[in-house]
Design an enzyme around this catalytic site. Structure first.
Site, PDB file in Angstrom:
ATOM      1  N   ASP A  21      28.958  29.949  26.220  1.00 27.38           N
ATOM      2  CA  ASP A  21      27.880  30.231  27.176  1.00 27.38           C
ATOM      3  C   ASP A  21      27.073  28.963  27.481  1.00 27.38           C
ATOM      4  OD1 ASP A  21      26.354  31.776  28.851  1.00 27.38           O
ATOM      5  OD2 ASP A  21      25.125  32.660  27.263  1.00 27.38           O
ATOM      6  N   TRP A  26      23.815  24.006  31.978  1.00 24.17           N
ATOM      7  CA  TRP A  26      24.217  22.612  31.772  1.00 24.17           C
ATOM      8  C   TRP A  26      24.321  21.896  33.121  1.00 24.17           C
ATOM      9  CZ3 TRP A  26      28.217  19.404  33.236  1.00 24.17           C
ATOM     10  CH2 TRP A  26      28.377  18.230  32.488  1.00 24.17           C
ATOM     11  N   ARG A  34      26.787  25.241  39.650  1.00 25.41           N
ATOM     12  CA  ARG A  34      27.224  25.924  38.431  1.00 25.41           C
ATOM     13  C   ARG A  34      28.712  25.669  38.124  1.00 25.41           C
ATOM     14  NH1 ARG A  34      24.206  29.863  36.285  1.00 25.41           N
ATOM     15  NH2 ARG A  34      26.100  30.899  35.587  1.00 25.41           N
ATOM     16  N   HIS A  38      31.329  24.876  34.717  1.00 24.78           N
ATOM     17  CA  HIS A  38      32.548  25.572  34.277  1.00 24.78           C
ATOM     18  C   HIS A  38      33.709  24.575  34.147  1.00 24.78           C
ATOM     19  CE1 HIS A  38      30.396  29.240  34.708  1.00 24.78           C
ATOM     20  NE2 HIS A  38      30.407  29.278  36.012  1.00 24.78           N
ATOM     21  N   THR A  67      33.823  41.701  32.039  1.00 19.62           N
ATOM     22  CA  THR A  67      33.888  42.611  33.203  1.00 19.62           C
ATOM     23  C   THR A  67      32.570  42.533  33.980  1.00 19.62           C
ATOM     24  OG1 THR A  67      33.183  44.446  31.816  1.00 19.62           O
ATOM     25  CG2 THR A  67      35.541  44.239  32.179  1.00 19.62           C
ATOM     26  N   ASN A  69      30.887  39.901  34.503  1.00 23.82           N
ATOM     27  CA  ASN A  69      30.826  38.663  35.281  1.00 23.82           C
ATOM     28  C   ASN A  69      31.293  38.845  36.737  1.00 23.82           C
ATOM     29  OD1 ASN A  69      31.684  36.612  32.393  1.00 23.82           O
ATOM     30  ND2 ASN A  69      29.668  36.959  33.301  1.00 23.82           N
ATOM     31  N   TRP A  70      31.979  39.963  37.041  1.00 21.53           N
ATOM     32  CA  TRP A  70      32.342  40.238  38.451  1.00 21.53           C
ATOM     33  C   TRP A  70      31.091  40.382  39.310  1.00 21.53           C
ATOM     34  CZ3 TRP A  70      37.108  39.169  39.526  1.00 21.53           C
ATOM     35  CH2 TRP A  70      38.142  39.476  38.639  1.00 21.53           C
ATOM     36  N   ARG A  72      28.625  38.468  39.492  1.00 18.46           N
ATOM     37  CA  ARG A  72      28.040  37.184  39.918  1.00 18.46           C
ATOM     38  C   ARG A  72      28.323  36.949  41.406  1.00 18.46           C
ATOM     39  NH1 ARG A  72      28.342  32.873  34.971  1.00 18.46           N
ATOM     40  NH2 ARG A  72      27.485  34.283  33.418  1.00 18.46           N
TER      41      ARG A  72
HETATM   42  C1  IPE Z   1      29.013  36.146  28.148  1.00 13.56           C
HETATM   43  O1  IPE Z   1      28.191  35.256  28.815  1.00 13.56           O
HETATM   44  C2  IPE Z   1      30.369  36.163  28.794  1.00 13.56           C
HETATM   45  C3  IPE Z   1      31.148  34.953  28.653  1.00 13.56           C
HETATM   46  C4  IPE Z   1      30.835  33.896  27.950  1.00 13.56           C
HETATM   47  C5  IPE Z   1      32.400  34.959  29.360  1.00 13.56           C
HETATM   48  P1  IPE Z   1      27.174  35.754  29.957  1.00 13.56           P
HETATM   49  O2  IPE Z   1      26.431  34.561  30.405  1.00 13.56           O
HETATM   50  O3  IPE Z   1      27.915  36.516  31.002  1.00 13.56           O
HETATM   51  O4  IPE Z   1      26.248  36.768  29.146  1.00 13.56           O
HETATM   52  P2  IPE Z   1      24.795  37.299  29.461  1.00 13.56           P
HETATM   53  O5  IPE Z   1      24.810  37.775  30.864  1.00 13.56           O
HETATM   54  O6  IPE Z   1      23.859  36.147  29.288  1.00 13.56           O
HETATM   55  O7  IPE Z   1      24.556  38.364  28.450  1.00 13.56           O
HETATM   56  C1  IPE Z   2      29.422  30.838  30.470  1.00 14.25           C
HETATM   57  O1  IPE Z   2      28.449  30.079  31.097  1.00 14.25           O
HETATM   58  C2  IPE Z   2      30.674  30.981  31.294  1.00 14.25           C
HETATM   59  C3  IPE Z   2      30.898  32.313  31.850  1.00 14.25           C
HETATM   60  C4  IPE Z   2      30.173  33.373  31.641  1.00 14.25           C
HETATM   61  C5  IPE Z   2      32.055  32.462  32.713  1.00 14.25           C
HETATM   62  P1  IPE Z   2      27.414  30.725  32.119  1.00 14.25           P
HETATM   63  O2  IPE Z   2      27.990  30.651  33.478  1.00 14.25           O
HETATM   64  O3  IPE Z   2      27.034  32.091  31.676  1.00 14.25           O
HETATM   65  O4  IPE Z   2      26.189  29.738  31.990  1.00 14.25           O
HETATM   66  P2  IPE Z   2      24.659  30.132  31.928  1.00 14.25           P
HETATM   67  O5  IPE Z   2      24.491  31.121  30.826  1.00 14.25           O
HETATM   68  O6  IPE Z   2      24.300  30.702  33.269  1.00 14.25           O
HETATM   69  O7  IPE Z   2      23.956  28.841  31.657  1.00 14.25           O
HETATM   70 MG    MG Z   3      25.577  32.793  30.470  1.00 15.16          MG
END
Ligand code: IPE
Ligand code: IPE
Ligand code: MG
Length: 249
Positions: A21, A26, A34, A38, A67, A69-70, A72
């Site tokens: 995470d 970062w 963003r 990644h 799941t 993350n869809w 976003r």
């Molecule tokens: C958890 O991170 C999922 C992954 C690392 C793939 P998220 O960034 O999606 O989690 P939340 O939303 O902060 O709980």
């Molecule tokens: C984790 O980093 C990667 C995924 C969830 C795919 P994030 O994208 O959640 O990064 P933050 O938490 O927004 O900084």
């Molecule tokens: Mg995150």
């Protein structure tokens, strides 16, 4: 400081799971999009995989896409899927040559077609390897996995294939997508968040949890060593008392 020398080689976890995470934060800190976070996070994956393999860790499970993350923005989801396809396609030969077996957990069929194909090809290509298993959690939800296992068991009971009394921890585990994979001894979450976010709820019943403020793109070899050292400093009691544990060693 040589952190590696502080690790007890006989007591390294067999399975480490990581909630990677902090990519977005970062990137933001550097004034980037963003997706740049990644992309850079892939470097950390390479380094952590190498370090885990050297430590003789047998399973490294990485939470790459939940799941949830869809939900976003479409641009980010598309970028992540594109990164996934490119990375898997680009790394499959290297993974194969370095003894890595690739596995996936989650609803793989729910991924876009090209992702699904690349993933299946990489799993097929690397299936004979035994040095380390790289388990990617993709389109993963622990609750969905538990519900799916429950449905499969209910179906078997309905058909008369299984009796209710036969449902045990072991039988239940064998209906999860992690079937055959030992439970992680160590779960790491980066980026300073102290939550599980629907990851491996069943499997982490007795895992040691290590939380670090380091953002995933900054997480390197030494950060993994620190997590293992932290793990080795804990006493895993599994419900017993300390004296029972020291006696059994
Ligand atoms: C958890 O991170 C999922 C992954 C690392 C793939 P998220 O960034 O999606 O989690 P939340 O939303 O902060 O709980
Ligand atoms: C984790 O980093 C990667 C995924 C969830 C795919 P994030 O994208 O959640 O990064 P933050 O938490 O927004 O900084
Ligand atoms: Mg995150």
């Amino acid at each position: 400081m040589d952190l590696l020398s502080k690790i007890d080689k006989k007591n390294t976890p067999e399975h480490i799971a990581i909630i990677m995470d902090g990519n977005g934060r970062w990137a933001k800190k550097q004034g980037h999009m963003r997706l740049h976070g990644h992309n850079t996070g892939v470097e950390s994956v390479r380094e952590v995989l190498k370090a885990a393999k050297e430590m003789k860790v047998k399973y490294l499970t990485l939470y790459a896409f939940s799941t949830e993350n869809w939900n976003r923005p479409k641009e980010e989801v598309d970028g992540l899927m594109d990164l996934l396809v490119r990375t898997i396609a680009g790394e499959a030969d290297e993974l194969n040559n370095s003894g890595v077996r690739m596995l996936a957990i989650g609803d793989i069929d729910g991924l876009p077609g090209d992702c699904n194909i690349e993933l299946r090809q990489a799993m097929e290509k690397t299936k004979q390897n035994t040095d380390i298993n790289l388990v990617l959690a993709l389109n993963y939800s622990a609750r969905s996995e538990i519900i799916s296992a429950t449905k499969q068991l209910a179906e078997k009971v309905n058909n008369g294939e299984l009796s209710v009394d036969e449902i045990s921890d072991e039988v239940f585990s064998n209906h999860l997508t992690t079937k055959g994979i030992p439970d992680p001894e160590l779960l790491i979450r980066t980026s300073g968040e102290h939550r599980i976010s629907n990851f491996l709820l069943w499997q982490i019943a007795y895992s040691e949890l290590h939380f670090t403020p380091v953002l995933w793109p900054d997480f390197k070899r030494d950060d993994l060593y620190k997590a293992v050292i932290d793990y080795q400093s804990r006493e895993r009691r599994f419900g017993m008392v300390s004296e029972q544990i020291s006696k059994s060693i």
